[in-house]
Design a protein around this motif. Structure first.
Motif, PDB file in Angstrom:
ATOM      1  N   VAL A   1      17.292   6.143   6.538  1.00 36.02           N
ATOM      2  CA  VAL A   1      18.653   6.419   7.002  1.00 36.02           C
ATOM      3  C   VAL A   1      19.582   5.410   6.344  1.00 36.02           C
ATOM      4  O   VAL A   1      19.502   4.205   6.607  1.00 36.02           O
ATOM      5  CB  VAL A   1      18.767   6.332   8.535  1.00 36.02           C
ATOM      6  CG1 VAL A   1      20.204   6.656   8.967  1.00 36.02           C
ATOM      7  CG2 VAL A   1      17.781   7.282   9.193  1.00 36.02           C
ATOM      8  N   GLY A   2      20.435   5.895   5.463  1.00 34.84           N
ATOM      9  CA  GLY A   2      21.336   5.041   4.708  1.00 34.84           C
ATOM     10  C   GLY A   2      20.899   4.953   3.272  1.00 34.84           C
ATOM     11  O   GLY A   2      19.794   4.470   2.984  1.00 34.84           O
ATOM     12  N   GLY A   3      21.742   5.429   2.354  1.00 33.39           N
ATOM     13  CA  GLY A   3      21.381   5.443   0.938  1.00 33.39           C
ATOM     14  C   GLY A   3      22.165   4.461   0.108  1.00 33.39           C
ATOM     15  O   GLY A   3      22.383   4.683  -1.086  1.00 33.39           O
ATOM     16  N   GLY A   4      22.597   3.351   0.726  1.00 34.98           N
ATOM     17  CA  GLY A   4      23.269   2.296  -0.033  1.00 34.98           C
ATOM     18  C   GLY A   4      22.271   1.531  -0.882  1.00 34.98           C
ATOM     19  O   GLY A   4      21.170   2.001  -1.147  1.00 34.98           O
ATOM     20  N   ARG A   5      22.639   0.324  -1.294  1.00 34.79           N
ATOM     21  CA  ARG A   5      21.785  -0.429  -2.205  1.00 34.79           C
ATOM     22  C   ARG A   5      20.386  -0.649  -1.620  1.00 34.79           C
ATOM     23  O   ARG A   5      19.379  -0.419  -2.288  1.00 34.79           O
ATOM     24  CB  ARG A   5      22.435  -1.777  -2.524  1.00 34.79           C
ATOM     25  CG  ARG A   5      21.596  -2.644  -3.454  1.00 34.79           C
ATOM     26  CD  ARG A   5      22.303  -3.921  -3.834  1.00 34.79           C
ATOM     27  NE  ARG A   5      23.533  -3.664  -4.559  1.00 34.79           N
ATOM     28  CZ  ARG A   5      24.221  -4.600  -5.208  1.00 34.79           C
ATOM     29  NH1 ARG A   5      23.783  -5.828  -5.228  1.00 34.79           N
ATOM     30  NH2 ARG A   5      25.342  -4.291  -5.836  1.00 34.79           N
ATOM     31  N   MET A   6      20.313  -1.084  -0.371  1.00 34.88           N
ATOM     32  CA  MET A   6      19.004  -1.348   0.224  1.00 34.88           C
ATOM     33  C   MET A   6      18.253  -0.051   0.502  1.00 34.88           C
ATOM     34  O   MET A   6      17.062   0.072   0.193  1.00 34.88           O
ATOM     35  CB  MET A   6      19.162  -2.151   1.512  1.00 34.88           C
ATOM     36  CG  MET A   6      19.610  -3.579   1.298  1.00 34.88           C
ATOM     37  SD  MET A   6      18.511  -4.528   0.215  1.00 34.88           S
ATOM     38  CE  MET A   6      16.991  -4.510   1.152  1.00 34.88           C
ATOM     39  N   GLY A   7      18.931   0.919   1.091  1.00 33.04           N
ATOM     40  CA  GLY A   7      18.279   2.192   1.395  1.00 33.04           C
ATOM     41  C   GLY A   7      17.780   2.883   0.143  1.00 33.04           C
ATOM     42  O   GLY A   7      16.674   3.444   0.125  1.00 33.04           O
ATOM     43  N   ALA A   8      18.583   2.843  -0.924  1.00 33.97           N
ATOM     44  CA  ALA A   8      18.163   3.452  -2.189  1.00 33.97           C
ATOM     45  C   ALA A   8      16.940   2.744  -2.749  1.00 33.97           C
ATOM     46  O   ALA A   8      16.018   3.380  -3.272  1.00 33.97           O
ATOM     47  CB  ALA A   8      19.305   3.408  -3.197  1.00 33.97           C
ATOM     48  N   GLY A   9      16.919   1.422  -2.635  1.00 37.15           N
ATOM     49  CA  GLY A   9      15.767   0.669  -3.113  1.00 37.15           C
ATOM     50  C   GLY A   9      14.508   0.977  -2.326  1.00 37.15           C
ATOM     51  O   GLY A   9      13.410   1.098  -2.893  1.00 37.15           O
ATOM     52  N   ILE A  10      14.649   1.123  -1.008  1.00 36.46           N
ATOM     53  CA  ILE A  10      13.498   1.469  -0.164  1.00 36.46           C
ATOM     54  C   ILE A  10      12.988   2.861  -0.526  1.00 36.46           C
ATOM     55  O   ILE A  10      11.783   3.089  -0.666  1.00 36.46           O
ATOM     56  CB  ILE A  10      13.884   1.377   1.317  1.00 36.46           C
ATOM     57  CG1 ILE A  10      14.187  -0.078   1.701  1.00 36.46           C
ATOM     58  CG2 ILE A  10      12.767   1.938   2.211  1.00 36.46           C
ATOM     59  CD1 ILE A  10      14.843  -0.244   3.053  1.00 36.46           C
ATOM     60  N   ALA A  11      13.922   3.803  -0.687  1.00 34.04           N
ATOM     61  CA  ALA A  11      13.527   5.151  -1.100  1.00 34.04           C
ATOM     62  C   ALA A  11      12.791   5.103  -2.436  1.00 34.04           C
ATOM     63  O   ALA A  11      11.774   5.778  -2.632  1.00 34.04           O
ATOM     64  CB  ALA A  11      14.760   6.048  -1.191  1.00 34.04           C
ATOM     65  N   HIS A  12      13.292   4.304  -3.367  1.00 32.15           N
ATOM     66  CA  HIS A  12      12.686   4.164  -4.690  1.00 32.15           C
ATOM     67  C   HIS A  12      11.213   3.776  -4.584  1.00 32.15           C
ATOM     68  O   HIS A  12      10.348   4.413  -5.198  1.00 32.15           O
ATOM     69  CB  HIS A  12      13.464   3.103  -5.477  1.00 32.15           C
ATOM     70  CG  HIS A  12      12.850   2.682  -6.771  1.00 32.15           C
ATOM     71  ND1 HIS A  12      13.520   2.744  -7.968  1.00 32.15           N
ATOM     72  CD2 HIS A  12      11.628   2.162  -7.076  1.00 32.15           C
ATOM     73  CE1 HIS A  12      12.742   2.313  -8.935  1.00 32.15           C
ATOM     74  NE2 HIS A  12      11.584   1.942  -8.406  1.00 32.15           N
ATOM     75  N   VAL A  13      10.902   2.721  -3.824  1.00 30.33           N
ATOM     76  CA  VAL A  13       9.518   2.228  -3.813  1.00 30.33           C
ATOM     77  C   VAL A  13       8.560   3.235  -3.170  1.00 30.33           C
ATOM     78  O   VAL A  13       7.401   3.361  -3.609  1.00 30.33           O
ATOM     79  CB  VAL A  13       9.394   0.845  -3.138  1.00 30.33           C
ATOM     80  CG1 VAL A  13      10.158  -0.196  -3.929  1.00 30.33           C
ATOM     81  CG2 VAL A  13       9.839   0.849  -1.689  1.00 30.33           C
ATOM     82  N   PHE A  14       9.027   3.982  -2.170  1.00 26.39           N
ATOM     83  CA  PHE A  14       8.159   4.986  -1.567  1.00 26.39           C
ATOM     84  C   PHE A  14       7.995   6.191  -2.492  1.00 26.39           C
ATOM     85  O   PHE A  14       6.909   6.770  -2.590  1.00 26.39           O
ATOM     86  CB  PHE A  14       8.693   5.405  -0.203  1.00 26.39           C
ATOM     87  CG  PHE A  14       8.352   4.428   0.902  1.00 26.39           C
ATOM     88  CD1 PHE A  14       7.086   4.423   1.478  1.00 26.39           C
ATOM     89  CD2 PHE A  14       9.282   3.522   1.358  1.00 26.39           C
ATOM     90  CE1 PHE A  14       6.752   3.528   2.478  1.00 26.39           C
ATOM     91  CE2 PHE A  14       8.964   2.619   2.359  1.00 26.39           C
ATOM     92  CZ  PHE A  14       7.695   2.613   2.927  1.00 26.39           C
ATOM     93  N   LEU A  15       9.059   6.579  -3.189  1.00 25.75           N
ATOM     94  CA  LEU A  15       8.950   7.677  -4.151  1.00 25.75           C
ATOM     95  C   LEU A  15       7.966   7.340  -5.261  1.00 25.75           C
ATOM     96  O   LEU A  15       7.112   8.153  -5.627  1.00 25.75           O
ATOM     97  CB  LEU A  15      10.323   7.976  -4.758  1.00 25.75           C
ATOM     98  CG  LEU A  15      11.331   8.705  -3.873  1.00 25.75           C
ATOM     99  CD1 LEU A  15      12.732   8.592  -4.463  1.00 25.75           C
ATOM    100  CD2 LEU A  15      10.939  10.167  -3.694  1.00 25.75           C
ATOM    101  N   VAL A  16       8.074   6.148  -5.798  1.00 23.35           N
ATOM    102  CA  VAL A  16       7.193   5.724  -6.880  1.00 23.35           C
ATOM    103  C   VAL A  16       5.740   5.650  -6.404  1.00 23.35           C
ATOM    104  O   VAL A  16       4.805   5.885  -7.178  1.00 23.35           O
ATOM    105  CB  VAL A  16       7.668   4.360  -7.438  1.00 23.35           C
ATOM    106  CG1 VAL A  16       6.638   3.746  -8.359  1.00 23.35           C
ATOM    107  CG2 VAL A  16       9.000   4.532  -8.176  1.00 23.35           C
ATOM    108  N   ALA A  17       5.551   5.370  -5.107  1.00 25.82           N
ATOM    109  CA  ALA A  17       4.201   5.323  -4.538  1.00 25.82           C
ATOM    110  C   ALA A  17       3.635   6.712  -4.265  1.00 25.82           C
ATOM    111  O   ALA A  17       2.494   6.836  -3.805  1.00 25.82           O
ATOM    112  CB  ALA A  17       4.214   4.511  -3.252  1.00 25.82           C
ATOM    113  N   GLY A  18       4.436   7.746  -4.535  1.00 28.28           N
ATOM    114  CA  GLY A  18       3.955   9.118  -4.377  1.00 28.28           C
ATOM    115  C   GLY A  18       4.339   9.789  -3.082  1.00 28.28           C
ATOM    116  O   GLY A  18       3.885  10.911  -2.806  1.00 28.28           O
ATOM    117  N   CYS A  19       5.176   9.157  -2.291  1.00 30.69           N
ATOM    118  CA  CYS A  19       5.569   9.722  -0.994  1.00 30.69           C
ATOM    119  C   CYS A  19       6.668  10.767  -1.156  1.00 30.69           C
ATOM    120  O   CYS A  19       7.445  10.740  -2.115  1.00 30.69           O
ATOM    121  CB  CYS A  19       6.072   8.616  -0.070  1.00 30.69           C
ATOM    122  SG  CYS A  19       4.890   7.286   0.199  1.00 30.69           S
TER     123      CYS A  19
END
Length: 287
Positions: free
Chosen positions: A11-29
């Motif tokens: 929840v929240g796609g700012g700098r931190m939220g985008a970074g969190i989304a990034h690491v889970f996406l790269v992990a295959g989630c």
């Protein structure tokens, strides 16, 4: 292999939220990001995709950007998080806002979904007070920039299920990061120590003890800090540091009272790298 939740919400796609989304996406989630409106949603997608492209260019991600992005979806309603296994709140550091968001998420997800907050200093137990099931709630404090930072601080509230805390350590390892576990306390471990050093550096700068560059160099070369405390404050955001300092001053006393130089710079709109000026000035290409 350390199991990571397959269906993740942020929840929240700012700098931190985008970074969190990034690491889970790269992990295959499979990742769903919830934003407040369509404009913010489009900005979040652009931010995440830009981050992924940068990682590919640096060789830290080997998949095609389209493949990674295919696992991303952005929504503007909490109902879009209904099927998630884990939802991480990454909205601004306001306890009222975070409590409202967490309550709305809890009403939208299933009973097995784990809820987490990315707060860097706010009380986990206070936030848990907004929830019906505090046993499935904890802090997952990621660090900026999330894709390259090696640490996740796991913060356990008094009601956090110990098995969940242990599982979260496994998630951090699965994301390629190191976990530290702390109990809920003002500023946890990292923010409390980091802010204490940064505030003293600001006082030294105010008093003319040394220049910002020399203070930072002293900490980098003398104590092996990868980034000096003033440059790091520019990265984190002076406004973010100011909010944390005020919170810690209220909880722990005047030793965390923010110096005038910090208050003045924030009042002038100089919040660090994101604004182009903080304790240092930055060219647009560096932002």
């Amino acid at each position: 292999m350390h199991a990571i939740p397959e269906l993740v919400g942020v929840v929240g796609g700012g700098r931190m939220g985008a970074g969190i989304a990034h690491v889970f996406l790269v992990a295959g989630c499979d990742v769903v990001v919830r934003e407040a409106d369509s404009g913010s949603a489009q900005a979040a997608v652009a931010r995440i995709e830009r981050s992924i492209r940068t990682a590919i260019e640096r060789g830290t991600v080997t998949e095609e950007s389209e493949t990674v992005s295919s696992r991303l979806r952005v929504v503007t309603e909490f109902d879009g998080l209904a099927d998630r296994d884990l939802v991480i709140e990454a909205v601004p550091e306001s306890i009222e806002l975070k409590a409202d968001v967490l309550s709305a998420v809890e009403k939208s997800v299933g009973p097995a979904c784990v809820l987490a907050t990315n707060t860097s200093s706010l009380s986990i137990d206070t936030l848990a007070g907004a929830l019906d099931a505090p046993h499935r709630f904890l802090g997952l404090h990621f660090f900026n920039p999330v894709p390259t930072s090696e640490l996740i601080e796991i913060v356990n509230g008094s009601g956090t299920d110990p098995e969940l805390s242990a599982e979260a350590v496994s998630w951090a390892i699965g994301l390629g990061k190191q976990a530290v576990s702390v109990r809920d306390s003002p500023g946890f471990a990292t923010s409390r120590l980091g802010v204490a050093i940064a505030l003293e550096a600001m006082r030294m700068l105010e008093e003319g003890v040394a220049s910002a560059a020399d203070i930072d160099t002293a900490m980098k070369l003398g104590y092996q800090h990868p980034v000096g405390p003033l440059a790091l404050t520019d990265i984190v955001g002076l406004d973010v540091r100011l909010d944390i300092a005020r919170h810690l001053a209220g909880a722990l006393g005047p030793r965390f009272e923010p110096p005038g130089i910090l208050r003045d710079l924030v009042a002038q709109g100089h919040t660090g790298r994101k604004s182009g000026r903080g304790f240092y000035e930055y060219e647009p290409k560096e932002l």
